[in-house]
Design a protein around this motif. Structure first.
Motif, PDB file in Angstrom:
ATOM      1  N   MET A   1      -2.367   7.020  -8.255  1.00  0.00           N
ATOM      2  CA  MET A   1      -2.422   6.022  -7.196  1.00  0.00           C
ATOM      3  C   MET A   1      -1.100   5.304  -6.948  1.00  0.00           C
ATOM      4  O   MET A   1      -0.561   5.317  -5.831  1.00  0.00           O
ATOM      5  CB  MET A   1      -3.508   4.983  -7.517  1.00  0.00           C
ATOM      6  N   MET A   2      -0.527   4.681  -7.975  1.00  0.00           N
ATOM      7  CA  MET A   2       0.616   3.793  -7.759  1.00  0.00           C
ATOM      8  C   MET A   2       1.868   4.552  -7.332  1.00  0.00           C
ATOM      9  O   MET A   2       2.595   4.129  -6.420  1.00  0.00           O
ATOM     10  CB  MET A   2       0.864   2.957  -9.018  1.00  0.00           C
ATOM     11  N   ALA A   3       2.137   5.695  -7.970  1.00  0.00           N
ATOM     12  CA  ALA A   3       3.324   6.469  -7.598  1.00  0.00           C
ATOM     13  C   ALA A   3       3.178   7.051  -6.197  1.00  0.00           C
ATOM     14  O   ALA A   3       4.147   7.086  -5.422  1.00  0.00           O
ATOM     15  CB  ALA A   3       3.561   7.582  -8.619  1.00  0.00           C
ATOM     16  N   THR A   4       1.987   7.500  -5.853  1.00  0.00           N
ATOM     17  CA  THR A   4       1.752   8.053  -4.515  1.00  0.00           C
ATOM     18  C   THR A   4       1.941   6.999  -3.445  1.00  0.00           C
ATOM     19  O   THR A   4       2.610   7.228  -2.429  1.00  0.00           O
ATOM     20  CB  THR A   4       0.335   8.645  -4.421  1.00  0.00           C
ATOM     21  N   PHE A   5       1.349   5.816  -3.653  1.00  0.00           N
ATOM     22  CA  PHE A   5       1.501   4.739  -2.679  1.00  0.00           C
ATOM     23  C   PHE A   5       2.952   4.284  -2.578  1.00  0.00           C
ATOM     24  O   PHE A   5       3.444   3.955  -1.498  1.00  0.00           O
ATOM     25  CB  PHE A   5       0.604   3.563  -3.042  1.00  0.00           C
TER      26      PHE A   5
END
Length: 262
Positions: A49-53
């Motif tokens: 989630m965090m790296a993609t966003f």
């Protein structure tokens, strides 16, 4: 009284975990990441989630890692990146024999949680048609991945490189002395996104950290000449099941709790 200055290793981080993961994995706006594992795990939160966003990509959530669920989502959403544990990787490899969903959009599949057997690792790329990217990580911070240009012989036997150039690793013996190059020992880690201490746990922190701020991971590793980490086991009497850590002593106590087992 003026506040006491922190040592250099405990100052505010200059590289965050999600930023470093996104850069190490080559994420950008074209990234479509599929999360099939529980989103509350550290790996799926950072790598998923965090790296993609952070990279401006698209996140796809699957209710299950079952290939009957995941494969149609990969085909429909044109998923480029995803992650798995070894058990899921094996299931997906076997499922390609009876499912014909289009998986051609996949670029890498990251595998972590527990060590991937090299013989199983050899089967991933021919079966799924994408690059194998082994990974490692822990809730306390340190994580690593293979890079896109890592050769096959490295990707099959190691679990990757730390994501941040500011990550520091030491491999030591039981006396905290660094072992010879290529020899196994306990992994110590220090870096911008690795914890500096557990909350209100001074006695535990005294055992879990060295005086200069290195976290004692409890993992037995060896380092390749390239710096890639190869996991060999655990210092602690602990079971690692798909990334969930189970204390053997706690399990034994539960087994012995019923009167008939005493």
């Amino acid at each position: 009284m003026a506040p006491r200055a922190c040592p250099s290793w405990c100052r505010a981080p200059t590289t965050t975990g999600p930023t470093a993961v996104a850069e190490a994995c080559g994420y950008d706006r074209s990234t479509v990441h599929l999360v099939t594992l529980p989103i509350a795990h550290n790996w799926t939160l950072t790598h998923g989630m965090m790296a993609t966003f952070h990279a401006g990509g698209t996140l796809v959530l699957a209710p299950s890692a079952d290939p009957d669920v995941a494969f149609p989502l990969i085909a429909k959403e044109r998923v480029t990146d995803t992650g798995a544990v070894p058990g899921v990787a094996l299931l997906w490899i076997e499922a390609t024999e009876w499912l014909d969903d289009d998986l051609s959009s996949l670029r890498p599949i990251a595998d972590g949680g527990t060590k991937l057997n090299p013989e199983l690792a050899k089967r991933v790329e021919p079966a799924l048609g994408c690059r194998l990217q082994q990974a490692f990580g822990m809730a306390e911070g340190l994580c690593g991945f293979h890079r896109a240009d890592d050769p096959e012989e490295i990707r099959l036997v190691s679990q990757g490189l730390p994501v941040s150039p500011l990550d520091e690793l030491r491999v030591v013996d039981s006396a905290d002395q660094e072992v010879a190059a290529g020899e196994p020992g306990e992994l110590l880690a220090r870096g911008p996104y690795t914890v500096r201490g557990y909350y209100r746990a001074p006695e535990h922190n005294a055992r879990a950290f060295t005086g200069d701020g290195f976290y004692r991971t409890g993992d037995v590793v060896r380092l390749l000449p390239t710096g890639h980490v190869v996991f060999e086991g655990r210092v602690k009497d602990q079971i690692n099941r798909g990334g969930d850590k189970i204390a053997c002593e706690e399990l034994e106590n539960h087994l012995l709790a019923p009167p008939a087992c005493a």
